[in-house]
Design a protein around this motif. Structure first.
Motif, mmCIF file in Angstrom:
data_model
loop_
_atom_site.group_PDB
_atom_site.id
_atom_site.type_symbol
_atom_site.label_atom_id
_atom_site.label_comp_id
_atom_site.label_asym_id
_atom_site.label_seq_id
_atom_site.Cartn_x
_atom_site.Cartn_y
_atom_site.Cartn_z
ATOM 1 N N VAL A 162 0.879 -1.170 0.000
ATOM 2 C CA VAL A 162 0.000 0.000 0.000
ATOM 3 C C VAL A 162 0.920 1.225 0.000
ATOM 4 N N TYR A 163 0.381 2.406 -0.262
ATOM 5 C CA TYR A 163 1.203 3.624 -0.169
ATOM 6 C C TYR A 163 1.503 3.923 1.298
ATOM 7 N N GLY A 164 2.714 4.443 1.540
ATOM 8 C CA GLY A 164 3.106 4.801 2.898
ATOM 9 C C GLY A 164 3.260 6.313 3.039
ATOM 10 N N LEU A 165 3.108 6.806 4.263
ATOM 11 C CA LEU A 165 3.313 8.227 4.544
ATOM 12 C C LEU A 165 4.676 8.349 5.214
ATOM 13 N N GLN B 62 -3.577 11.317 12.372
ATOM 14 C CA GLN B 62 -4.393 11.264 13.595
ATOM 15 C C GLN B 62 -4.204 9.917 14.279
ATOM 16 N N ARG B 63 -2.959 9.461 14.251
ATOM 17 C CA ARG B 63 -2.665 8.143 14.784
ATOM 18 C C ARG B 63 -2.196 8.260 16.224
ATOM 19 N N PRO B 64 -2.681 7.394 17.118
ATOM 20 C CA PRO B 64 -2.224 7.478 18.508
ATOM 21 C C PRO B 64 -0.732 7.150 18.632
ATOM 22 N N PHE C 226 0.839 5.505 20.737
ATOM 23 C CA PHE C 226 1.229 4.171 21.223
ATOM 24 C C PHE C 226 1.362 3.162 20.090
ATOM 25 N N ASN C 227 1.087 3.589 18.863
ATOM 26 C CA ASN C 227 1.112 2.671 17.729
ATOM 27 C C ASN C 227 2.394 2.871 16.908
ATOM 28 N N PRO C 228 3.374 1.958 17.031
ATOM 29 C CA PRO C 228 4.693 2.187 16.419
ATOM 30 C C PRO C 228 4.700 2.094 14.896
ATOM 31 N N LEU C 229 5.758 2.632 14.294
ATOM 32 C CA LEU C 229 5.862 2.725 12.830
ATOM 33 C C LEU C 229 6.804 1.675 12.266
ATOM 34 N N LEU D 118 9.787 -7.495 9.690
ATOM 35 C CA LEU D 118 10.365 -8.214 10.827
ATOM 36 C C LEU D 118 10.406 -7.295 12.039
ATOM 37 N N VAL D 119 9.959 -7.802 13.186
ATOM 38 C CA VAL D 119 10.040 -7.048 14.438
ATOM 39 C C VAL D 119 11.186 -7.637 15.248
ATOM 40 N N LEU D 120 12.245 -6.829 15.462
ATOM 41 C CA LEU D 120 13.473 -7.321 16.099
ATOM 42 C C LEU D 120 13.967 -6.310 17.141
ATOM 43 N N ALA E 111 10.534 6.079 7.949
ATOM 44 C CA ALA E 111 9.413 5.531 8.715
ATOM 45 C C ALA E 111 8.167 5.766 7.886
ATOM 46 N N ALA E 112 7.350 4.731 7.707
ATOM 47 C CA ALA E 112 6.143 4.930 6.894
ATOM 48 C C ALA E 112 5.016 4.004 7.310
ATOM 49 N N PRO E 113 3.996 4.561 7.934
ATOM 50 C CA PRO E 113 2.766 3.808 8.117
ATOM 51 C C PRO E 113 1.949 3.909 6.828
ATOM 52 N N SER E 114 0.901 3.132 6.690
ATOM 53 C CA SER E 114 0.046 3.265 5.523
ATOM 54 C C SER E 114 -0.495 4.699 5.466
ATOM 55 N N ALA E 115 -0.626 5.240 4.233
ATOM 56 C CA ALA E 115 -0.946 6.664 4.066
ATOM 57 C C ALA E 115 -2.450 6.910 4.059
ATOM 58 N N ASP F 115 1.730 -6.779 21.655
ATOM 59 C CA ASP F 115 2.888 -7.015 20.791
ATOM 60 C C ASP F 115 2.771 -6.296 19.452
ATOM 61 N N ALA F 116 1.571 -6.111 18.987
ATOM 62 C CA ALA F 116 1.341 -5.353 17.751
ATOM 63 C C ALA F 116 0.214 -4.372 18.036
ATOM 64 N N PRO F 117 0.562 -3.247 18.658
ATOM 65 C CA PRO F 117 -0.466 -2.352 19.185
ATOM 66 C C PRO F 117 -1.375 -1.775 18.109
ATOM 67 N N GLY F 118 -0.999 -1.893 16.838
ATOM 68 C CA GLY F 118 -1.836 -1.322 15.787
ATOM 69 C C GLY F 118 -3.021 -2.188 15.423
HETATM 70 O O1 TXA Z 1 2.707 -3.010 4.027
HETATM 71 C C1 TXA Z 1 2.964 -2.333 5.020
HETATM 72 O O2 TXA Z 1 3.436 -2.826 6.058
HETATM 73 C C2 TXA Z 1 2.705 -0.820 4.932
HETATM 74 C C3 TXA Z 1 3.672 -0.210 3.919
HETATM 75 C C4 TXA Z 1 3.560 1.290 3.836
HETATM 76 O O3 TXA Z 1 4.981 -0.623 4.237
HETATM 77 N N1 TXA Z 1 2.814 -0.204 6.199
HETATM 78 C C5 TXA Z 1 1.910 -0.404 7.197
HETATM 79 O O4 TXA Z 1 2.164 0.347 8.331
HETATM 80 O O5 TXA Z 1 0.958 -1.148 7.105
HETATM 81 P P1 TXA Z 1 1.100 0.598 9.482
HETATM 82 O O6 TXA Z 1 1.727 1.633 10.346
HETATM 83 O O7 TXA Z 1 -0.219 0.924 8.915
HETATM 84 O O8 TXA Z 1 1.088 -0.735 10.257
HETATM 85 C C6 TXA Z 1 2.222 -1.092 11.001
HETATM 86 C C7 TXA Z 1 1.897 -2.143 11.995
HETATM 87 C C8 TXA Z 1 1.059 -1.628 13.142
HETATM 88 O O9 TXA Z 1 0.020 -2.556 13.386
HETATM 89 C C9 TXA Z 1 2.032 -1.576 14.294
HETATM 90 O O10 TXA Z 1 1.423 -1.779 15.530
HETATM 91 C C10 TXA Z 1 2.998 -2.711 13.946
HETATM 92 O O11 TXA Z 1 3.128 -2.586 12.562
HETATM 93 N N2 TXA Z 1 4.303 -2.503 14.579
HETATM 94 C C11 TXA Z 1 5.187 -1.524 14.344
HETATM 95 N N3 TXA Z 1 6.253 -1.615 15.169
HETATM 96 C C12 TXA Z 1 6.042 -2.688 15.942
HETATM 97 C C13 TXA Z 1 6.756 -3.328 17.006
HETATM 98 N N4 TXA Z 1 7.917 -2.864 17.442
HETATM 99 N N5 TXA Z 1 6.215 -4.420 17.562
HETATM 100 C C14 TXA Z 1 5.048 -4.903 17.126
HETATM 101 N N6 TXA Z 1 4.297 -4.341 16.141
HETATM 102 C C15 TXA Z 1 4.790 -3.257 15.558
#
Ligand code: TXA
Ligand code: MG
Length: 320
Positions: free
Chosen positions: A28-31, A49-51, A53-56, A91-93, A132-136, A214-217
């Motif tokens: 997907v597109y990222g911001l 408008q993302r909280p 506590f939700n990591p990128l 990967l979450v490391l 750093a890019a969450p979905s846009a 573990d995956a707060p999003g």
């Molecule tokens: O396909 C994708 O992953 C897209 C493109 C843009 O790369 N990005 C994406 O980002 O979906 P976002 O921010 O919408 O979702 C990221 C997810 C969130 O659910 C967040 O909680 C999880 O990744 N996450 C990020 N860092 C984490 C961590 N340290 N431990 C566990 N979950 C984590």
């Protein structure tokens, strides 16, 4: 004038100036913003408008770059990176101290991936920092799979969307973390569980609907259209229930005839799961823009990518 542009140089300049640029990826597109700029990272959270506590997710230019972001790479993580990068695997490391806490929401782990999109790989190579890019999309809305989707959301709040065409995969990356060196799927996504198992064997799944520490999003209401959306495994039958409504139908394979449907989108006439998945979010964006009374979405076959798609559909759906 619109904010969509193919100018990589302009994207580089904006990002170096701590501004945001929406970038294409295969999912997907990222911001995107500079991971080391507090200003840019704060702008990502504010714009979406993302909280906090939700990591990128941190996007890096090559698998080799991983060692500059994380402090330990379990053997199975390396095998997964070898098999799927560049590609839709996150990967979450354990993070290095140099990774700012705002990126990881204070956690000692960091999410990383190498996106598989030529334009964004080129952009990353021209920058001296990862992105750093969450979905846009605004928090809890449908993820964007075209530059136009992003412009529709953010034309007034960001300066540029880097045009990269429609996203090939069309749903977010599969997220895998490790607990005591055992791999765990935190988010179902673009790489199927079957394909993951083929590389590293058995793997636990913690793709929870409630807030997952573990995956707060992974909030339950996510990826949601504004239009009331319900899921169905038998559309013809369910159409009866909503007879007097203006209905949109999102079907996996079969067109439904002879019934008053205002709008219908068939995701893959041949029942091709990859094709259907790549078109899913665009179809939801389209149906949502029609302001109908209800969207009935057909549940996908429950294997391979279908399992990931059904997870997204469940989060998009409203319980009525
Ligand atoms: O396909 C994708 O992953 C897209 C493109 C843009 O790369 N990005 C994406 O980002 O979906 P976002 O921010 O919408 O979702 C990221 C997810 C969130 O659910 C967040 O909680 C999880 O990744 N996450 C990020 N860092 C984490 C961590 N340290 N431990 C566990 N979950 C984590
Ligand atoms: Mg998202």
């Amino acid at each position: 004038m619109g904010i969509i542009s193919k100018d990589i140089k302009k994207a580089v300049a904006l990002l170096q100036n701590e501004e945001l640029v929406a970038i294409p990826t295969e999912t997907v597109y990222g911001l995107a913003g500079n991971i080391y700029s507090e200003k840019a990272i704060k702008a990502i959270f504010n714009t979406k408008q993302r909280p906090f506590f939700n990591p990128l997710i941190v996007h890096i230019q090559s698998p080799e770059y991983l060692a500059t972001i994380v402090s330990h790479i379990p053997k199975k993580a390396q095998q997964l990176a070898n098999a799927f990068w560049p590609g839709p695997l996150t990967l979450v490391l354990p993070k290095k101290d140099t990774i700012p806490d705002v990126i990881t929401a204070g956690k000692n782990t960091v999410a990383v991936r190498v996106p598989n999109h030529p334009i964004t790989l080129e952009l990353l190579k021209q920058l001296p920092f990862p992105l750093a890019a969450p979905s846009a999309n605004p928090f809890n809305r449908i993820s964007p799979t075209t530059a136009q989707h992003v412009e529709n959301y953010f034309r007034d709040t960001i300066q540029m969307v880097l045009e990269g065409g429609a996203c090939k995969n069309g749903i977010e990356s599969t997220i895998i973390g490790f607990e005591n060196n055992d791999p765990i799927i935190y988010r179902l996504g673009s790489i199927s569980v079957e394909d993951i198992k083929a590389v590293i064997g058995e793997i636990a799944i913690k793709n929870k609907k409630e807030i997952n520490p573990d995956a707060p999003g992974m909030l339950e209401k996510h990826y949601a259209p504004s239009t009331l959306t319900v899921l169905s495994s038998n559309i013809v039958k369910d159409l009866e229930k909503y007879r007097n409504k203006r209905i949109g139908v999102l079907s996996f394979k079969n067109r439904i005839d002879n019934i008053a449907i205002k709008h219908q989108i068939v995701l893959s006439e041949t029942g091709d799961m990859t094709e259907a998945t790549s078109k899913l979010y665009d179809a939801l964006h389209q149906l949502d823009s029609l302001h109908l009374d209800i969207i009935i979405a057909e549940i996908f076959p429950d294997y391979g990518l279908g399992t990931s798609v059904n997870d997204r559909l469940q989060r998009a759906a409203h319980t009525i």
